[in-house]
Design an enzyme around this catalytic site. Structure first.
Site, PDB file in Angstrom:
ATOM      1  N   LYS A 137      -0.969   0.992   1.740  1.00 24.88           N
ATOM      2  CA  LYS A 137      -0.817   0.807   3.192  1.00 24.88           C
ATOM      3  C   LYS A 137      -2.087   1.182   3.939  1.00 24.88           C
ATOM      4  O   LYS A 137      -2.402   0.572   4.953  1.00 24.88           O
ATOM      5  CB  LYS A 137       0.376   1.613   3.722  1.00 24.88           C
ATOM      6  CG  LYS A 137       1.704   0.973   3.349  1.00 24.88           C
ATOM      7  CD  LYS A 137       2.824   1.392   4.266  1.00 24.88           C
ATOM      8  CE  LYS A 137       4.076   0.602   3.937  1.00 24.88           C
ATOM      9  NZ  LYS A 137       5.250   1.047   4.659  1.00 24.88           N
TER      10      LYS A 137
ATOM     11  N   LYS B 297       4.662  -7.313  -5.747  1.00 30.09           N
ATOM     12  CA  LYS B 297       6.094  -7.243  -5.439  1.00 30.09           C
ATOM     13  C   LYS B 297       6.452  -8.093  -4.229  1.00 30.09           C
ATOM     14  O   LYS B 297       5.631  -8.284  -3.333  1.00 30.09           O
ATOM     15  CB  LYS B 297       6.518  -5.788  -5.243  1.00 30.09           C
ATOM     16  CG  LYS B 297       6.019  -5.140  -3.979  1.00 30.09           C
ATOM     17  CD  LYS B 297       6.636  -3.762  -3.755  1.00 30.09           C
ATOM     18  CE  LYS B 297       6.087  -3.191  -2.448  1.00 30.09           C
ATOM     19  NZ  LYS B 297       6.568  -1.896  -2.079  1.00 30.09           N
TER      20      LYS B 297
ATOM     21  N   LYS C  38       7.737  -8.555   2.737  1.00 30.13           N
ATOM     22  CA  LYS C  38       7.755  -9.384   3.947  1.00 30.13           C
ATOM     23  C   LYS C  38       6.355  -9.815   4.372  1.00 30.13           C
ATOM     24  O   LYS C  38       6.200 -10.758   5.127  1.00 30.13           O
ATOM     25  CB  LYS C  38       8.444  -8.629   5.082  1.00 30.13           C
ATOM     26  CG  LYS C  38       7.734  -7.327   5.420  1.00 30.13           C
ATOM     27  CD  LYS C  38       8.399  -6.586   6.544  1.00 30.13           C
ATOM     28  CE  LYS C  38       7.564  -5.393   6.984  1.00 30.13           C
ATOM     29  NZ  LYS C  38       7.285  -4.394   5.949  1.00 30.13           N
TER      30      LYS C  38
END
Ligand code: TYM
Length: 332
Positions: free
Chosen positions: A114, A196, A199
């Site tokens: 992130k 993975k 969204k």
């Protein structure tokens, strides 16, 4: 006295729920209420580690609750609450920050991912997030934490914190176990089978509320390979796209990889991809219809999250009082 074992998990309402969340997590939460005392929450406090649009966050939090219920989590039997409604999460989160090491936090994959993605906002919360997650878990003294593979590292860190804390103060926290499904623990993106499903790559991500024709289109465009000789084989190293589709098909139908291989023996992707799409559409159809119905009833949703927050807060309060006492805070 409560004899049932406890299960707890949460999902961030930072995006619409997708097939990875469903197969990796929610599917394994449903139908557990007989056996376990279950707590599931909307992890809204975690979402603000990345900038959110306030109106979207509010809407998604309620949609997520409606989808939890539509996935089979009966609010009479499961405590379905909003994290920020239970102030003990922030309170224990602070305490556990002081029992979590900088080096441990630096090793967290989710932080590395992130912070690489949001270079303009590498805030303190993003870094200390796993300590809040440990608090989310430990407040309820769960036996099991059902999550997908990507959250295992955070649950392992929680276990380290338990060991450290209990080592100093005695048996305060119960040691939680991650509970990871056999099929569906790591659903990969349909267009990016090496990362993975998430969204952030919407064309490879199947959302729970998506229309059947859109789901079918995504499966038809799923990345596979150019293998033509008996191509439906489970070989994750050499055929990651096919392995991912088999994994999804297995998770929604309950069929083993061998059974899937023989079902599609001698057939090509033209048959296989739409078959996986159909199986997913049929799994999600009742969920989508039920979630839309529940979402229309705002008063019902409010009654669920209010009663749940009260119950969660009662349980969490007990743990927090014990912790405060152990560490030497004067009781109120
Ligand atoms: P989150 O919100 O990213 O994901 C929610 C759950 O969905 C699973 N998941 C997947 N499983 C399989 N394949 C995928 N592609 C996939 N993508 C997501 C995740 O493993 C997770 O189980 N930190 C957590 C939320 C959280 C939490 C907690 C979980 C906060 N506090 C306490 C358990 C206990 C998170 O970001 O998950």
């Amino acid at each position: 006295m409560n004899e049932k074992k406890v299960m707890l998990s949460g999902i961030q309402p930072s995006g619409d729920l997708h097939l990875g969340n469903y197969l990796g997590a929610i599917k394994n939460w449903a139908a557990r209420a007989e056996e376990f005392d279950c707590y599931y929450f909307m992890a809204d406090m975690h979402t603000i580690t990345v900038r959110q649009t306030p109106a979207d966050l509010r809407r998604r939090t309620l949609e997520q609750l409606a989808q939890y219920i539509a996935c089979g989590l009966d609010p009479e039997q499961n405590t379905l609450f909003i994290q920020s409604h239970v102030p003990q999460h922030a309170e224990l989160g602070w305490v556990l920050n002081c029992y979590t090491m900088f080096g441990e936090l630096s090793r967290m994959t989710q932080f590395k991912d992130k912070s690489a993605k949001h270079k303009d906002n590498i805030n303190g919360g993003l870094f200390t997030y796993p300590a809040l997650m440990a608090a989310d878990i430990l407040l309820y003294q769960p036996d099991f934490v059902p999550v997908g593979e990507d959250q295992k590292q955070h649950v392992e860190l929680t276990r380290n914190i338990v060991q450290r804390f209990n080592g100093i103060y005695g048996d305060v926290f119960k040691m939680p176990e991650p509970y990871i499904p056999k099929a569906g623990a790591r659903v990969m993106g349909l267009t990016t089978p090496d990362s993975k499903m998430s969204k952030s790559i919407p064309e490879g991500c199947v959302f729970l509320m998506e229309k059947p024709e859109d789901i079918q289109r995504k499966f038809k465009r799923a990345v596979t390979d150019s293998d033509t000789e008996n191509p439906i084989r489970y070989d994750p190293a050499n055929k990651p796209g096919v392995a991912n589709l088999m994994n999804i098909y297995s998770a929604v139908t309950g069929k083993s990889f061998e059974a899937i291989e023989s079902e599609f023996a001698g057939q090509g992707y033209g048959k296989f991809k739409p078959a996986v799409g159909d199986a997913v559409v049929e799994t999600l159809r009742p969920i989508r219809e039920e979630a839309a119905r529940i979402l229309a009833d705002k008063a019902y949703l409010e009654s669920v999250y209010k009663a749940s927050a009260e119950k969660a807060s009662y349980v969490a309060g007990k743990t927090l009082r014990k912790v405060y006492k152990k560490i030497g805070f004067v009781s109120r």
